[in-house]
Design a protein around this motif. Structure first.
Motif, PDB file in Angstrom:
ATOM      1  N   LEU A  50     -13.899  11.642  11.275  1.00  0.00           N
ATOM      2  CA  LEU A  50     -14.931  11.719  11.541  1.00  0.00           C
ATOM      3  C   LEU A  50     -15.621  12.899  10.526  1.00  0.00           C
ATOM      4  O   LEU A  50     -16.838  12.915  10.582  1.00  0.00           O
ATOM      5  N   VAL A  51     -14.534  13.263   9.891  1.00  0.00           N
ATOM      6  CA  VAL A  51     -15.036  14.273   8.759  1.00  0.00           C
ATOM      7  C   VAL A  51     -15.175  13.023   7.909  1.00  0.00           C
ATOM      8  O   VAL A  51     -16.376  13.466   6.803  1.00  0.00           O
ATOM      9  N   ASN A  52     -14.732  11.602   7.174  1.00  0.00           N
ATOM     10  CA  ASN A  52     -15.190  10.579   6.531  1.00  0.00           C
ATOM     11  C   ASN A  52     -16.450  10.204   7.013  1.00  0.00           C
ATOM     12  O   ASN A  52     -17.804  10.860   6.018  1.00  0.00           O
ATOM     13  N   SER A  53     -16.858  10.489   8.239  1.00  0.00           N
ATOM     14  CA  SER A  53     -18.553   9.378   8.474  1.00  0.00           C
ATOM     15  C   SER A  53     -19.671  11.193   8.231  1.00  0.00           C
ATOM     16  O   SER A  53     -20.658  10.484   8.433  1.00  0.00           O
ATOM     17  N   ILE A  54     -18.870  12.278   9.019  1.00  0.00           N
ATOM     18  CA  ILE A  54     -19.456  13.366   8.906  1.00  0.00           C
ATOM     19  C   ILE A  54     -20.197  13.304   7.384  1.00  0.00           C
ATOM     20  O   ILE A  54     -21.807  13.425   6.800  1.00  0.00           O
ATOM     21  N   TRP A  55     -19.641  13.282   6.465  1.00  0.00           N
ATOM     22  CA  TRP A  55     -19.536  13.563   4.782  1.00  0.00           C
ATOM     23  C   TRP A  55     -20.785  12.198   4.366  1.00  0.00           C
ATOM     24  O   TRP A  55     -21.191  12.737   3.206  1.00  0.00           O
TER      25      TRP A  55
END
Length: 308
Positions: free
Chosen positions: A103-108
């Motif tokens: 999730l953090v990777n996709s948001i970033w």
């Protein structure tokens, strides 16, 4: 001699004026009244509801199977109601793919691409739409052509270039690639919008001694902010759903996005259909939440803004 044009007493909104002419409201029917109240309106509404219902069918099936046990799925099929709520599929997907990390990777990646592509689009469109550089139409046509190229035709050059510069299996490679790809569409759209920018505003800013950089950030940017906000939302959602290029560029589990992590489960023997549906439901929720938060921004027109 002055002409008395006052409305005679008792004439009302549909009366006769003292000049002998009928009131415009009495002779001119309201445009579009028959279309607003006729059968065409209801036919269009019925068609829209039918299309919306057809689009919601896959989501309903996914929601049903996300809370269904594997045994229930095998016995009753994918379109039946769950006999009992089954939450192990959600837990298994969450822990198996390390969903918070994805999730953090996709948001970033999506956020960086949305902001970067919008900024590049604004700078390009400012030069093309307002600067009126030579060969403007050819450049805009080149951006449109680049936006029409399929990703499959670009993947090998991008893969080779990322290998050469040391950005393979690095999230920055995906960010740079999608910033360029998305800015091609943004440049094409914004250059058309800024080409109709009011010249009076630019002339007033030039008379006040504003430089081109000041005109961009103090005049063009505030007026074009609604359009830029729409582009940011579109770029974020489009990048969030991208699969092919992140699949090729990000091979490490720690750098992958949610769509890549979800697709990697389809060949795993330990992942069943209800777990995949549960993972799809969890993966969809952040994009849906983002859309509902900024849905009012999407309702604004592309050319929204006021000249002050």
């Amino acid at each position: 001699m002055a002409t008395n044009s006052a409305v005679l007493p008792g004439a009302g909104a549909g009366g006769i004026s003292s000049t002998g002419g009928a009131s415009p409201s009495a002779t001119t029917p309201r445009r579009g009244t028959r279309f607003q109240r006729g059968p065409l309106r209801w036919a269009i509404l019925a068609l829209a509801l039918l299309v919306a219902f057809a689009m919601m069918i896959p989501f309903v099936i996914m929601l049903l199977n996300a809370f269904k046990s594997p045994a229930d799925y095998a016995a009753n099929g994918p379109v039946s109601l769950p006999s009992s709520l089954y939450f192990d599929g959600l837990v298994n997907f969450w822990t198996r793919v390390n969903f918070p990390e994805k999730l953090v990777n996709s948001i970033w990646i999506s956020g960086a691409v949305a902001i970067g592509a919008t900024l590049v689009s604004l700078l390009n469109a400012y030069a093309l739409g307002i600067g009126r550089i030579r060969g403007r139409m050819w450049i805009v046509g080149a951006f449109l052509l680049a936006n029409m190229l399929p990703q499959e035709a670009l993947i090998y050059p991008l893969y080779y270039l990322a290998k050469q510069v040391g950005l393979y299996n690095n999230q920055w490679s995906v960010i740079i690639i999608f910033t360029v790809i998305q800015s091609a569409f943004g440049t094409y759209l914004l250059s058309s919008v800024l080409s109709t920018f009011p010249p009076s505003v630019l002339e007033a800013a030039a008379l006040d001694g504003a430089s081109k950089w000041q005109v961009l950030w103090r005049v063009v940017f505030p007026i074009s902010r609604p359009t830029l906000s729409v582009l940011v939302i579109f770029f974020f959602i489009w990048t969030w759903n991208e699969f092919f290029i992140p699949l090729v560029m990000l091979i490490d589990n720690a750098t992958q996005t949610i769509p890549v992590a979800l697709a990697s489960l389809q060949g795993d023997r330990m992942m069943d259909a209800p777990t995949i549906n549960a993972g799809s439901l969890i993966s969809l929720l952040p994009a849906v939440i983002f859309f509902f938060i900024f849905q009012r921004t999407l309702t604004r027109g592309i050319t929204a803004g006021a000249v002050k």
